[in-house]
Design an enzyme around this catalytic site. Structure first.
Site, PDB file in Angstrom:
ATOM      1  N   HIS A  61       0.845  -1.196   0.000  1.00 22.21           N
ATOM      2  CA  HIS A  61       0.000   0.000   0.000  1.00 22.21           C
ATOM      3  C   HIS A  61       0.885   1.253   0.000  1.00 22.21           C
ATOM      4  CE1 HIS A  61      -3.931   2.083   1.307  1.00 22.21           C
ATOM      5  NE2 HIS A  61      -3.075   2.986   0.916  1.00 22.21           N
ATOM      6  N   PHE A 111      -2.572   4.953  -8.374  1.00 22.80           N
ATOM      7  CA  PHE A 111      -2.323   4.543  -6.985  1.00 22.80           C
ATOM      8  C   PHE A 111      -0.897   4.928  -6.575  1.00 22.80           C
ATOM      9  CE2 PHE A 111      -2.291   0.517  -4.024  1.00 22.80           C
ATOM     10  CZ  PHE A 111      -2.554   1.311  -2.924  1.00 22.80           C
ATOM     11  N   GLU A 115       0.242   7.635  -3.649  1.00 25.63           N
ATOM     12  CA  GLU A 115       1.123   7.304  -2.508  1.00 25.63           C
ATOM     13  C   GLU A 115       2.374   8.181  -2.511  1.00 25.63           C
ATOM     14  OE1 GLU A 115       0.428   5.128   0.129  1.00 25.63           O
ATOM     15  OE2 GLU A 115      -1.528   5.399  -0.811  1.00 25.63           O
ATOM     16  N   HIS A 119       2.419  10.728   0.570  1.00 26.50           N
ATOM     17  CA  HIS A 119       3.355  10.269   1.612  1.00 26.50           C
ATOM     18  C   HIS A 119       4.825  10.431   1.203  1.00 26.50           C
ATOM     19  CE1 HIS A 119      -0.086   8.510   3.714  1.00 26.50           C
ATOM     20  NE2 HIS A 119      -0.445   7.939   2.587  1.00 26.50           N
TER      21      HIS A 119
HETATM   22  P1  AMP Z   1      -3.847   6.575   1.835  1.00 27.95           P
HETATM   23  O1  AMP Z   1      -4.438   7.898   1.349  1.00 27.95           O
HETATM   24  O2  AMP Z   1      -2.409   6.406   1.517  1.00 27.95           O
HETATM   25  O3  AMP Z   1      -4.210   6.287   3.270  1.00 27.95           O
HETATM   26  O4  AMP Z   1      -4.548   5.446   0.994  1.00 27.95           O
HETATM   27  C1  AMP Z   1      -5.923   5.325   1.022  1.00 27.95           C
HETATM   28  C2  AMP Z   1      -6.428   5.316  -0.379  1.00 27.95           C
HETATM   29  O5  AMP Z   1      -5.815   4.247  -1.082  1.00 27.95           O
HETATM   30  C3  AMP Z   1      -7.913   5.095  -0.450  1.00 27.95           C
HETATM   31  O6  AMP Z   1      -8.448   5.980  -1.404  1.00 27.95           O
HETATM   32  C4  AMP Z   1      -8.029   3.660  -0.917  1.00 27.95           C
HETATM   33  O7  AMP Z   1      -9.209   3.454  -1.635  1.00 27.95           O
HETATM   34  C5  AMP Z   1      -6.808   3.543  -1.787  1.00 27.95           C
HETATM   35  N1  AMP Z   1      -6.355   2.179  -1.952  1.00 27.95           N
HETATM   36  C6  AMP Z   1      -6.070   1.281  -1.007  1.00 27.95           C
HETATM   37  N2  AMP Z   1      -5.679   0.118  -1.553  1.00 27.95           N
HETATM   38  C7  AMP Z   1      -5.714   0.303  -2.896  1.00 27.95           C
HETATM   39  C8  AMP Z   1      -5.439  -0.512  -4.012  1.00 27.95           C
HETATM   40  N3  AMP Z   1      -4.998  -1.767  -3.895  1.00 27.95           N
HETATM   41  N4  AMP Z   1      -5.591   0.017  -5.242  1.00 27.95           N
HETATM   42  C9  AMP Z   1      -6.005   1.296  -5.403  1.00 27.95           C
HETATM   43  N5  AMP Z   1      -6.284   2.123  -4.395  1.00 27.95           N
HETATM   44  C10 AMP Z   1      -6.145   1.623  -3.162  1.00 27.95           C
END
Ligand code: AMP
Length: 226
Positions: A61, A111, A115, A119
């Site tokens: 993630h 994605f 990230e 982050h």
């Molecule tokens: P974060 O903002 O880093 O806490 O990540 C949360 C976001 O990541 C949310 O919008 C989730 O829907 C998304 N997310 C989590 N796992 C996945 C994945 N495998 N593929 C795409 N988006 C993801």
């Protein structure tokens, strides 16, 4: 008298300008992995990436800079957008180890860029964009989470396991205490979703977590298939 006053002021201004440039600005990282079967089992569902159904394995993630008090920095550098050309050499392994499951189906860049921008830009003093992605891949390989669980007889086949048993198995197999997060499927069953480890703020070593996020898991959780 005036001289001393201005001297102290100059030293203070110098420290204010220089110290932040050398400090990492955060205390530790969470390295977060997730179980795809649990992501897909929520009401929202999932979409397989354009490259096809990912392996039945934990996916990355992200690596999240954190403060000891539980808060975290985010979106630290608008001048450093995700640039696929910087990780072109990692693209196919990222598709395997860090697959997107969001809908509509994508190639992963959305994605990864989320990230990196949310982050990764907060740890740029330690990790360039390429090393941010490489470090995530290295951590995943080093931890080998699914194998550790399988070695303890914990299989992704819809069985309910005691959370304590899962935690102990990971602690013994990896050598560090994990943080475990859960989600709930449409039938109301709580599932093993997110497993995180802590990493020091130079991104070199796994460490015991200075702080754990509050767990939302009950005493028994399902490990669903994928
Ligand atoms: P974060 O903002 O880093 O806490 O990540 C949360 C976001 O990541 C949310 O919008 C989730 O829907 C998304 N997310 C989590 N796992 C996945 C994945 N495998 N593929 C795409 N988006 C993801």
């Amino acid at each position: 008298m005036n001289f001393i006053y201005y001297y102290i002021l100059a030293v203070k201004l110098f420290l204010l300008a220089v110290v932040p440039a050398f400090s990492q600005g955060f205390d530790f990282f969470y390295f977060v992995q997730e179980w795809p079967g649990s992501y897909c089992d929520t009401k929202k569902g999932c979409c397989y990436p354009l490259t096809g159904k990912p392996n039945a394995n934990f996916g990355i993630h992200g690596l999240w800079p954190n403060y000891d008090d539980g808060s975290y920095p985010s979106n630290c550098d608008p001048d450093s957008p995700f640039d696929l050309s910087e990780v072109e050499d990692l693209r196919s392994i990222l598709q395997e180890e860090w697959p997107t499951l969001a809908c509509p189906s994508g190639d992963g860049t959305k994605f990864w860029s989320h990230e990196w921008e949310k982050h990764g830009t907060c740890s740029e003093s330690v990790l360039s964009q390429h090393s941010y992605f490489q470090t995530n891949l290295d951590l995943k390989e080093k931890i080998n989470l699914l194998q550790v669980l399988k070695n303890a007889g914990i299989e992704p086949n819809g069985t309910l396991y005691s959370l304590g048993y899962i935690k102990n198995a990971i602690e013994e197999g990896v050598g560090f205490t994990p943080a475990i997060g859960c989600n709930v499927d449409p039938a109301g069953t709580t599932q093993l979703y997110r497993i995180s480890f802590c990493v020091d703020n130079t991104a070199s070593n796994l460490i015991e977590c200075p702080r754990f996020p509050r767990s939302n898991c009950p005493s028994r959780v399902e490990f669903p298939s994928f």
